[in-house]
Design a protein around this motif. Structure first.
Motif, PDB file in Angstrom:
ATOM      1  N   LEU A  69       0.802  -1.219   0.000  1.00 60.73           N
ATOM      2  CA  LEU A  69       0.000   0.000   0.000  1.00 60.73           C
ATOM      3  C   LEU A  69       0.841   1.278   0.000  1.00 60.73           C
ATOM      4  O   LEU A  69       0.343   2.364   0.265  1.00 60.73           O
ATOM      5  N   GLY A  70       2.108   1.156  -0.306  1.00 67.43           N
ATOM      6  CA  GLY A  70       2.998   2.311  -0.285  1.00 67.43           C
ATOM      7  C   GLY A  70       2.592   3.403  -1.251  1.00 67.43           C
ATOM      8  O   GLY A  70       2.854   4.584  -1.014  1.00 67.43           O
ATOM      9  N   GLY A  71       1.936   3.016  -2.325  1.00 69.04           N
ATOM     10  CA  GLY A  71       1.474   4.006  -3.294  1.00 69.04           C
ATOM     11  C   GLY A  71       0.516   5.020  -2.696  1.00 69.04           C
ATOM     12  O   GLY A  71       0.377   6.125  -3.204  1.00 69.04           O
ATOM     13  N   LEU A  72      -0.123   4.650  -1.585  1.00 73.42           N
ATOM     14  CA  LEU A  72      -1.044   5.579  -0.925  1.00 73.42           C
ATOM     15  C   LEU A  72      -0.304   6.784  -0.337  1.00 73.42           C
ATOM     16  O   LEU A  72      -0.921   7.809  -0.066  1.00 73.42           O
ATOM     17  N   LEU A  73       1.002   6.655  -0.145  1.00 79.77           N
ATOM     18  CA  LEU A  73       1.788   7.765   0.392  1.00 79.77           C
ATOM     19  C   LEU A  73       2.106   8.822  -0.663  1.00 79.77           C
ATOM     20  O   LEU A  73       2.636   9.875  -0.340  1.00 79.77           O
ATOM     21  N   GLY A  74       1.789   8.517  -1.922  1.00 80.11           N
ATOM     22  CA  GLY A  74       1.969   9.495  -2.989  1.00 80.11           C
ATOM     23  C   GLY A  74       3.424   9.755  -3.315  1.00 80.11           C
ATOM     24  O   GLY A  74       4.279   8.892  -3.165  1.00 80.11           O
ATOM     25  N   GLN A  75       3.695  10.986  -3.763  1.00 78.19           N
ATOM     26  CA  GLN A  75       5.019  11.371  -4.228  1.00 78.19           C
ATOM     27  C   GLN A  75       5.902  11.962  -3.132  1.00 78.19           C
ATOM     28  O   GLN A  75       7.033  12.337  -3.380  1.00 78.19           O
ATOM     29  N   ARG A  76       5.381  12.095  -1.929  1.00 78.62           N
ATOM     30  CA  ARG A  76       6.111  12.756  -0.842  1.00 78.62           C
ATOM     31  C   ARG A  76       7.118  11.838  -0.148  1.00 78.62           C
ATOM     32  O   ARG A  76       8.042  12.293   0.505  1.00 78.62           O
ATOM     33  N   PHE A  77       6.937  10.523  -0.300  1.00 78.00           N
ATOM     34  CA  PHE A  77       7.836   9.555   0.324  1.00 78.00           C
ATOM     35  C   PHE A  77       8.292   8.548  -0.702  1.00 78.00           C
ATOM     36  O   PHE A  77       7.647   8.351  -1.731  1.00 78.00           O
ATOM     37  N   LEU A  78       9.421   7.911  -0.422  1.00 77.91           N
ATOM     38  CA  LEU A  78       9.878   6.829  -1.290  1.00 77.91           C
ATOM     39  C   LEU A  78      10.383   5.679  -0.440  1.00 77.91           C
ATOM     40  O   LEU A  78      10.796   5.863   0.702  1.00 77.91           O
ATOM     41  N   LEU A  79      10.312   4.501  -1.031  1.00 78.59           N
ATOM     42  CA  LEU A  79      10.864   3.310  -0.417  1.00 78.59           C
ATOM     43  C   LEU A  79      12.223   3.080  -1.045  1.00 78.59           C
ATOM     44  O   LEU A  79      12.343   2.959  -2.260  1.00 78.59           O
ATOM     45  N   LEU A  80      13.258   3.049  -0.218  1.00 73.16           N
ATOM     46  CA  LEU A  80      14.621   2.804  -0.669  1.00 73.16           C
ATOM     47  C   LEU A  80      14.965   1.346  -0.392  1.00 73.16           C
ATOM     48  O   LEU A  80      14.933   0.900   0.760  1.00 73.16           O
ATOM     49  N   ASN A  81      15.250   0.597  -1.447  1.00 70.09           N
ATOM     50  CA  ASN A  81      15.703  -0.783  -1.334  1.00 70.09           C
ATOM     51  C   ASN A  81      17.213  -0.780  -1.522  1.00 70.09           C
ATOM     52  O   ASN A  81      17.705  -0.389  -2.583  1.00 70.09           O
TER      53      ASN A  81
ATOM     54  N   GLN B  69      15.339  -2.156   3.662  1.00 66.69           N
ATOM     55  CA  GLN B  69      14.353  -1.194   3.173  1.00 66.69           C
ATOM     56  C   GLN B  69      14.217  -0.052   4.165  1.00 66.69           C
ATOM     57  O   GLN B  69      14.226  -0.270   5.378  1.00 66.69           O
ATOM     58  N   THR B  70      14.067   1.141   3.627  1.00 63.36           N
ATOM     59  CA  THR B  70      13.878   2.337   4.439  1.00 63.36           C
ATOM     60  C   THR B  70      12.922   3.266   3.696  1.00 63.36           C
ATOM     61  O   THR B  70      13.041   3.423   2.482  1.00 63.36           O
TER      62      THR B  70
ATOM     63  N   ASP C 110      22.331   3.923   9.191  1.00 64.45           N
ATOM     64  CA  ASP C 110      22.711   2.698   8.488  1.00 64.45           C
ATOM     65  C   ASP C 110      22.404   2.767   6.998  1.00 64.45           C
ATOM     66  O   ASP C 110      23.237   2.395   6.174  1.00 64.45           O
ATOM     67  N   TRP C 111      21.202   3.240   6.639  1.00 63.76           N
ATOM     68  CA  TRP C 111      20.856   3.258   5.221  1.00 63.76           C
ATOM     69  C   TRP C 111      21.818   4.167   4.453  1.00 63.76           C
ATOM     70  O   TRP C 111      22.192   3.860   3.312  1.00 63.76           O
ATOM     71  N   TYR C 112      22.209   5.285   5.052  1.00 59.84           N
ATOM     72  CA  TYR C 112      23.128   6.215   4.396  1.00 59.84           C
ATOM     73  C   TYR C 112      24.488   5.547   4.179  1.00 59.84           C
ATOM     74  O   TYR C 112      25.049   5.602   3.077  1.00 59.84           O
ATOM     75  N   LEU C 113      25.015   4.911   5.208  1.00 56.42           N
ATOM     76  CA  LEU C 113      26.300   4.215   5.070  1.00 56.42           C
ATOM     77  C   LEU C 113      26.197   3.078   4.056  1.00 56.42           C
ATOM     78  O   LEU C 113      27.146   2.824   3.305  1.00 56.42           O
TER      79      LEU C 113
ATOM     80  N   GLN D 122      27.255   0.790  -1.467  1.00 61.83           N
ATOM     81  CA  GLN D 122      26.642   0.203  -2.665  1.00 61.83           C
ATOM     82  C   GLN D 122      25.609   1.199  -3.218  1.00 61.83           C
ATOM     83  O   GLN D 122      24.429   1.146  -2.837  1.00 61.83           O
ATOM     84  N   PRO D 123      26.037   2.120  -4.089  1.00 66.18           N
ATOM     85  CA  PRO D 123      25.143   3.193  -4.544  1.00 66.18           C
ATOM     86  C   PRO D 123      24.070   2.781  -5.564  1.00 66.18           C
ATOM     87  O   PRO D 123      23.135   3.538  -5.795  1.00 66.18           O
ATOM     88  N   LYS D 124      24.184   1.594  -6.144  1.00 72.03           N
ATOM     89  CA  LYS D 124      23.148   1.147  -7.081  1.00 72.03           C
ATOM     90  C   LYS D 124      22.015   0.548  -6.270  1.00 72.03           C
ATOM     91  O   LYS D 124      22.160  -0.536  -5.686  1.00 72.03           O
ATOM     92  N   VAL D 125      20.899   1.287  -6.218  1.00 71.83           N
ATOM     93  CA  VAL D 125      19.758   0.907  -5.398  1.00 71.83           C
ATOM     94  C   VAL D 125      18.477   0.981  -6.226  1.00 71.83           C
ATOM     95  O   VAL D 125      18.505   1.424  -7.376  1.00 71.83           O
ATOM     96  N   GLU D 126      17.387   0.568  -5.624  1.00 76.63           N
ATOM     97  CA  GLU D 126      16.073   0.684  -6.263  1.00 76.63           C
ATOM     98  C   GLU D 126      15.164   1.464  -5.337  1.00 76.63           C
ATOM     99  O   GLU D 126      15.284   1.387  -4.115  1.00 76.63           O
ATOM    100  N   ILE D 127      14.272   2.233  -5.942  1.00 76.86           N
ATOM    101  CA  ILE D 127      13.312   3.002  -5.158  1.00 76.86           C
ATOM    102  C   ILE D 127      11.912   2.764  -5.687  1.00 76.86           C
ATOM    103  O   ILE D 127      11.722   2.330  -6.820  1.00 76.86           O
ATOM    104  N   GLN D 128      10.945   3.065  -4.833  1.00 78.25           N
ATOM    105  CA  GLN D 128       9.543   3.099  -5.239  1.00 78.25           C
ATOM    106  C   GLN D 128       8.984   4.431  -4.759  1.00 78.25           C
ATOM    107  O   GLN D 128       9.083   4.761  -3.581  1.00 78.25           O
TER     108      GLN D 128
END
Length: 157
Positions: free
Chosen positions: A28-40, A51-52, A77-80, A85-91
């Motif tokens: 249901l992450g899409g309900l958060l719209g464009q203001r947030f993202l999921l970082l994998n 995930q963050t 942790d997510w920043y480090l 490993q800078p190649k990541v995926e987001i939603q």
């Protein structure tokens, strides 16, 4: 200017920071719209998937680059992990994409923080308090961004 001290976040505040992750995990992450993202991303020590959920600080539509900030500083942790490993995926919303995380310089981070505070003054003030900073002037926002809150560009691959 002296470095501005941050008070640790605990209790209910910490719980509310984690709540959006549960929405993404339930699909249901899409309900958060464009203001947030999921970082994998990948754990730098464990090699395990992580995930963050983070606030989208800005989105440059011309090159489809998203900007995020490490509100809890350079030791998150997510920043480090993304530095390692800078190649990541987001939603973002319902949209998924592969990106490369590129850290901004301290000066760019300071300007990005000041820009965020100009565009969203109430949100910036409240967010500052929520993450433990009592800041209100543009110079203070710039100093916190430069010294304590690194910003990252997520560029499409």
């Amino acid at each position: 200017m002296n470095q501005i001290e941050r008070k640790p976040v605990t209790g209910l505040k910490k719980f509310f920071f984690r709540a959006p992750l549960f929405l993404y995990r339930m699909g249901l992450g899409g309900l958060l719209g464009q203001r947030f993202l999921l970082l994998n991303h990948t754990g730098r020590k464990s090699g395990q998937p992580r995930q963050t959920v983070l606030e989208v600080v800005n989105h440059d539509k011309t090159n489809d680059t998203y900007f995020i900030a490490s509100g809890f500083g350079k030791k998150s942790d997510w920043y480090l992990n993304i530095l390692t490993q800078p190649k990541v995926e987001i939603q973002v919303g319902w949209r998924k994409m592969a990106v490369t995380a590129v850290p901004l310089t301290p000066e760019q981070s300071g300007e990005a923080m000041a820009d965020y505070a100009r565009r969203h003054p109430t949100a910036a003030k409240n967010l500052g308090k929520l993450i433990g900073y009592d800041i209100s002037t543009e110079a203070e926002y710039r100093a916190v961004g430069r010294d304590s809150i690194p910003f990252i560009a997520l560029k499409p691959r």
